[in-house]
Design a protein around this motif. Structure first.
Motif, PDB file in Angstrom:
ATOM      1  N   GLU A 176       0.831  -1.203   0.000  1.00 48.73           N
ATOM      2  CA  GLU A 176       0.000   0.000   0.000  1.00 48.73           C
ATOM      3  C   GLU A 176       0.865   1.252   0.000  1.00 48.73           C
ATOM      4  N   ASN A 177       1.976   1.210   0.744  1.00 52.05           N
ATOM      5  CA  ASN A 177       2.889   2.354   0.762  1.00 52.05           C
ATOM      6  C   ASN A 177       3.492   2.604  -0.618  1.00 52.05           C
ATOM      7  N   PHE A 178       3.879   1.502  -1.284  1.00 57.35           N
ATOM      8  CA  PHE A 178       4.454   1.654  -2.621  1.00 57.35           C
ATOM      9  C   PHE A 178       3.420   2.186  -3.602  1.00 57.35           C
ATOM     10  N   LYS A 179       2.201   1.718  -3.484  1.00 54.86           N
ATOM     11  CA  LYS A 179       1.134   2.204  -4.369  1.00 54.86           C
ATOM     12  C   LYS A 179       0.951   3.706  -4.195  1.00 54.86           C
ATOM     13  N   CYS A 180       0.984   4.179  -2.954  1.00 56.57           N
ATOM     14  CA  CYS A 180       0.895   5.623  -2.704  1.00 56.57           C
ATOM     15  C   CYS A 180       2.120   6.340  -3.266  1.00 56.57           C
ATOM     16  N   PHE A 181       3.285   5.699  -3.122  1.00 55.10           N
ATOM     17  CA  PHE A 181       4.540   6.274  -3.601  1.00 55.10           C
ATOM     18  C   PHE A 181       4.481   6.557  -5.103  1.00 55.10           C
ATOM     19  N   ILE A 182       4.097   5.552  -5.876  1.00 59.08           N
ATOM     20  CA  ILE A 182       4.186   5.637  -7.331  1.00 59.08           C
ATOM     21  C   ILE A 182       3.022   6.396  -7.959  1.00 59.08           C
ATOM     22  N   THR A 183       2.004   6.724  -7.170  1.00 58.84           N
ATOM     23  CA  THR A 183       0.852   7.451  -7.710  1.00 58.84           C
ATOM     24  C   THR A 183       0.774   8.881  -7.161  1.00 58.84           C
ATOM     25  N   ASP A 184       1.861   9.357  -6.571  1.00 57.69           N
ATOM     26  CA  ASP A 184       1.905  10.707  -6.003  1.00 57.69           C
ATOM     27  C   ASP A 184       2.525  11.662  -7.030  1.00 57.69           C
ATOM     28  N   PRO A 185       1.779  12.643  -7.533  1.00 61.71           N
ATOM     29  CA  PRO A 185       2.344  13.587  -8.510  1.00 61.71           C
ATOM     30  C   PRO A 185       3.581  14.316  -8.009  1.00 61.71           C
ATOM     31  N   THR A 186       3.695  14.504  -6.676  1.00 59.51           N
ATOM     32  CA  THR A 186       4.862  15.182  -6.110  1.00 59.51           C
ATOM     33  C   THR A 186       6.151  14.451  -6.466  1.00 59.51           C
ATOM     34  N   LEU A 187       6.112  13.125  -6.477  1.00 56.46           N
ATOM     35  CA  LEU A 187       7.290  12.344  -6.821  1.00 56.46           C
ATOM     36  C   LEU A 187       7.831  12.752  -8.179  1.00 56.46           C
ATOM     37  N   PHE A 188       6.956  12.866  -9.154  1.00 56.72           N
ATOM     38  CA  PHE A 188       7.400  13.120 -10.524  1.00 56.72           C
ATOM     39  C   PHE A 188       7.853  14.568 -10.707  1.00 56.72           C
ATOM     40  N   ARG A 189       7.260  15.473  -9.959  1.00 55.50           N
ATOM     41  CA  ARG A 189       7.733  16.856  -9.965  1.00 55.50           C
ATOM     42  C   ARG A 189       9.157  16.910  -9.398  1.00 55.50           C
ATOM     43  N   THR A 190       9.404  16.116  -8.361  1.00 58.41           N
ATOM     44  CA  THR A 190      10.733  16.071  -7.751  1.00 58.41           C
ATOM     45  C   THR A 190      11.751  15.431  -8.688  1.00 58.41           C
ATOM     46  N   ILE A 191      11.366  14.336  -9.338  1.00 54.69           N
ATOM     47  CA  ILE A 191      12.271  13.679 -10.285  1.00 54.69           C
ATOM     48  C   ILE A 191      12.664  14.644 -11.400  1.00 54.69           C
ATOM     49  N   ALA A 192      11.693  15.353 -11.935  1.00 54.97           N
ATOM     50  CA  ALA A 192      11.977  16.330 -12.992  1.00 54.97           C
ATOM     51  C   ALA A 192      12.975  17.368 -12.502  1.00 54.97           C
ATOM     52  N   ASN A 193      12.807  17.812 -11.262  1.00 53.40           N
ATOM     53  CA  ASN A 193      13.710  18.815 -10.700  1.00 53.40           C
ATOM     54  C   ASN A 193      15.111  18.240 -10.524  1.00 53.40           C
ATOM     55  N   GLU A 194      15.211  16.979 -10.113  1.00 52.54           N
ATOM     56  CA  GLU A 194      16.534  16.351  -9.989  1.00 52.54           C
ATOM     57  C   GLU A 194      17.211  16.276 -11.349  1.00 52.54           C
ATOM     58  N   PHE A 195      16.467  15.862 -12.377  1.00 55.12           N
ATOM     59  CA  PHE A 195      17.038  15.829 -13.722  1.00 55.12           C
ATOM     60  C   PHE A 195      17.462  17.223 -14.188  1.00 55.12           C
ATOM     61  N   MET A 196      16.625  18.208 -13.937  1.00 54.39           N
ATOM     62  CA  MET A 196      16.932  19.569 -14.386  1.00 54.39           C
ATOM     63  C   MET A 196      18.189  20.120 -13.731  1.00 54.39           C
ATOM     64  N   ASN A 197      18.542  19.580 -12.576  1.00 54.42           N
ATOM     65  CA  ASN A 197      19.707  20.075 -11.845  1.00 54.42           C
ATOM     66  C   ASN A 197      20.938  19.193 -11.987  1.00 54.42           C
ATOM     67  N   TRP A 198      20.890  18.230 -12.915  1.00 55.02           N
ATOM     68  CA  TRP A 198      22.059  17.363 -13.105  1.00 55.02           C
ATOM     69  C   TRP A 198      23.305  18.168 -13.448  1.00 55.02           C
ATOM     70  N   ASP A 199      23.178  19.131 -14.360  1.00 58.92           N
ATOM     71  CA  ASP A 199      24.343  19.940 -14.736  1.00 58.92           C
ATOM     72  C   ASP A 199      24.893  20.705 -13.538  1.00 58.92           C
ATOM     73  N   GLN A 200      23.994  21.329 -12.782  1.00 51.03           N
ATOM     74  CA  GLN A 200      24.423  22.100 -11.622  1.00 51.03           C
ATOM     75  C   GLN A 200      25.057  21.187 -10.574  1.00 51.03           C
ATOM     76  N   SER A 201      24.471  20.004 -10.363  1.00 48.46           N
ATOM     77  CA  SER A 201      25.033  19.058  -9.403  1.00 48.46           C
ATOM     78  C   SER A 201      26.436  18.633  -9.818  1.00 48.46           C
ATOM     79  N   SER A 202      26.615  18.366 -11.095  1.00 45.33           N
ATOM     80  CA  SER A 202      27.926  17.945 -11.595  1.00 45.33           C
ATOM     81  C   SER A 202      28.956  19.056 -11.444  1.00 45.33           C
ATOM     82  N   GLN A 203      28.548  20.286 -11.731  1.00 42.64           N
ATOM     83  CA  GLN A 203      29.462  21.417 -11.593  1.00 42.64           C
ATOM     84  C   GLN A 203      29.830  21.641 -10.132  1.00 42.64           C
TER      85      GLN A 203
END
Length: 292
Positions: A176-203
């Motif tokens: 049930e926890n995983f089901k909530c995890f994978i169906t939470d829009p916040t997760l995908f907003r966060t993933i997008a932000n992590e990807f968007m900051n890959w260059d900055q993280s590397s620098q």
């Protein structure tokens, strides 16, 4: 459990401490079967970064620097004063590289498990027109933003196969926890932000000085095996093999960050080595524990 709002679990009651930084978009539920294999010998701290699972979304940009600081604050709040082995998988390995530069005094050793390199841009400099028409960094950002704009019900339909498949693996509460995890829009907003900051993280990693003089183990996937899914999805063999060859070169370079670095190939494993070849990771942990 939650501390500072971050969801975490401490599993195992004795032995040296291992801290796990999970990959981008992954949950700590995907690590539970591995942890079961070692929990009688070690204590394991695994957590969800801000915006993942029950960890609240952060206003801070999702850079490796902010993530490392948040992990360190969690460790402070848990009153952990012993040195530990930090395992970073995939993007979690990028965060682990930064953590090691910022808080080396807390570490016994680092394991980078098929980790994202701080020179990852070399992959995107390659001429791979078919591959990057399907899985470019821009595509991954776009797809996660799209998912972030869906409802929980829409995400449940989109990931129905993944949800159904987890039933056989997870106990009732964790399912049930995983089901909530994978169906939470916040997760995908966060993933997008992590990807968007890959260059900055590397620098940021580049600007943070040398990797500390501590034991480092880099475990890389089997490049021939890892090329197969790309080819099955219509990516030309030449592109898949070139991508995997450069990924391997980047893994070797990571192992050279520390004068005490070691490089291992997990033969017969794709990216999720802790699932495909857990014994390789377990053996690496055991060797590091024995080091003085």
């Amino acid at each position: 459990m939650q501390e500072m709002g971050l969801e975490y679990r401490v599993i195992g009651e004795k032995g040296p401490l291992i801290v796990i930084e999970i990959g981008i978009g992954n949950s700590f539920y995907s690590w539970l079967s591995f942890i079961e294999k070692i929990e009688n010998k070690y204590k394991i701290l695994i957590y969800h970064r801000a915006g993942y699972g029950k960890s609240p979304e952060s206003k801070a940009q999702r850079t490796a620097g902010h993530i490392a600081s948040e992990l360190n604050a969690l460790i402070d709040d848990l009153n952990i004063d012993e040195t530990f082995i930090l395992i970073g998988h995939s993007f979690g390995g990028l965060c682990a590289q930064q953590y090691a530069r910022m808080f080396s005094e807390r570490l016994k050793a680092v394991i980078l498990l098929d980790a994202t390199s701080h020179h990852f841009s070399r992959l995107y400099d390659l001429k791979l027109p078919v591959m990057y028409s399907l899985i470019s960094l821009e595509k991954m950002i776009e797809e996660n933003i799209e998912s972030a704009n869906k409802t929980t019900e829409e995400l449940s339909q989109r990931f129905s196969g993944l949800i159904e498949g987890s039933k056989a693996i997870l106990q009732n509460g964790d399912f049930e926890n995983f089901k909530c995890f994978i169906t939470d829009p916040t997760l995908f907003r966060t993933i997008a932000n992590e990807f968007m900051n890959w260059d900055q993280s590397s620098q940021l990693i580049e600007d943070s000085g040398e990797f500390p003089d501590i034991p480092l183990v880099v475990i890389a996937r089997d490049k021939e095996l890892a090329a197969e899914p790309f080819i099955e999805h219509g990516i030309p063999k030449e592109e898949a093999f070139l991508y995997e060859a450069v990924w391997r070169d980047l893994q070797i370079e990571l192992s050279q960050l520390s004068p005490r670095g070691e490089f291992i190939i997990a033969e017969g494993s794709d990216h999720e080595i802790h699932k495909d070849k857990p014994e390789v990771l377990i053996q690496a942990i055991e060797r590091l524990i024995l080091q003085k």
